[in-house]
Design an enzyme around this catalytic site. Structure first.
Site: not given
Length: 394
Positions: A55, A108, A180, A205
């Site tokens: 983690r 988005y 972004d 993406k």
């Protein structure tokens, strides 16, 4: 005392080899063993490098982050479990109750939800403004504004932000500028060279590029900001999968080739769609009829990227007929795959907005976003011709 290590479930060490793997190994271990408590202290306190618990970081994530760092001319970025994890880690890692954020009004869909619903209930005020107008962004700034979040090319209407103007506003007001860069990628645009303080990616993406990975990336120019983002991501468990990181690193090996091929086909497809009866409008940054064509040329040069948006005449009935007739083209709310995909924002990414809200952004029921893939341009254009014809018939 039996010292035969063959009796141990997990004996120490790996097989010795004078050679080494050409491809990065997948390292799925969740925990890492240390020699002593003092050795563990040395790791946590920065005197030695190493891993403790996945983690908090693992080799596959770090290798992928370094690759993207190099692409973005950055240092110290982290990989997270998704693109929205990256957006969330940046915002909640750096903001507190009483702060204010200005966001582009064509972010988005899930970023818009975060701005409109989740941040306000945590005491962070938000305002949406037109990123193509730096004065609109400046007018939204308050004394308590801490951050501006924009996409250079908006999702899904492909409007181009006034990056120079927004960066000047951010500098003048002492506000963090977060970009972004998912649509444009470092192949087309490097935000740090244009005044950004923090860069975000949905690695899912174009960077990974095969629709088999869910990952995000975030990097801040200031190491202290980066540590705050990292600490929040670790505390809230935004851990990326080693296997996904390995797949994404593999995808990066062909990224430049994929991007350039898809971009070239996108130019052809945009021009083709613009000539088809039944298509009301086409949006592509390099077309002269794009509302931000001059700005796109100034910022991106000849890099129009792989995204094309268009609107059909006939509304939802035409959209349904088009999607049914577009054989071999996946109707799926994603982008950046090796295959071309179709997205219908009104029923997916922007469904949470009212019809009036979507209309204000230029998103009607006949509006589609296309993520152009690696198909042969002639074959792809033929398929779109057939599907548009079916939409007209509806």
């Amino acid at each position: 005392m039996n010292k035969d290590k063959r009796t141990l479930i997990r004996p120490e060490g790996l097989p010795e080899s004078a050679s080494w793997p050409v491809v990065t190994p997948i390292m799925p271990s969740v925990v890492y063993a240390s020699e002593t408590p003092d050795a563990l202290d040395d790791q946590y306190e920065g005197r030695t490098a190493g891993y403790t618990y996945a983690r908090e970081g693992h080799p596959n994530a770090d290798l992928l982050a370094r690759r993207i760092d190099t692409m973005e001319d950055a240092k110290g970025g982290i990989v997270l479990g998704s693109g929205m994890a990256a957006v969330t880690a940046v915002m909640l890692g750096l903001l507190k109750a009483g702060d204010h954020v200005v966001g582009g009004d064509q972010l988005y869909g899930r970023s818009l939800r975060l701005m409109g619903q989740d941040l306000p209930r945590m005491g962070v005020a938000t305002t949406l403004a037109d990123p193509t107008d730096a004065q609109a962004i400046a007018a939204a700034i308050r004394p308590e504004t801490r951050m501006i979040l924009v996409e250079l090319v908006s999702n899904p209407t492909l409007r181009v932000a006034d990056m120079a103007g927004i960066a000047a506003v951010a500098r003048d007001k002492g506000v963090l500028l977060v970009v972004d860069n998912t649509f444009t990628t470092p192949r087309a645009f490097k935000p740090f060279a244009h005044g950004a303080d923090i860069v975000i990616h949905s690695v899912t993406k174009l960077l990974a590029g095969h629709s088999d990975v869910t990952l995000g990336y975030a990097v801040a120019r200031d190491p202290q900001l980066q540590k705050a983002i990292y600490d929040f991501a670790v505390t809230t468990g935004m851990t990326p999968s080693p296997f996904d990181c390995w797949l994404a690193e593999r995808g990066l090996a062909t990224f430049d080739l994929r991007f350039d091929r898809a971009e070239a086909t996108a130019v052809t497809l945009a021009d083709h769609l613009a000539g088809l009866p039944g298509v009301r409008r086409v949006l592509y940054p390099m077309r002269s009829d794009h509302p931000d064509a001059a700005r796109a040329q100034a910022i991106l040069g000849n890099r129009g990227c792989n995204m094309v948006s268009f609107e059909l005449e006939g509304g939802r009935a035409a959209a349904n007929a088009f999607a049914r007739a577009a054989e071999g083209i996946s109707f799926a709310p994603t982008l950046g795959d090796v295959g071309t995909t179709l997205s219908h924002p009104a029923s997916s990414s922007h469904r949470a907005l009212t019809p009036e809200g979507r209309a204000a952004l230029g998103i009607g029921e006949g509006f589609f976003r296309v993520s152009v893939g690696l198909e042969e341009p002639v074959a792809l254009c033929a398929q779109f011709t057939q599907a548009v014809s079916a939409a007209r018939g509806a």
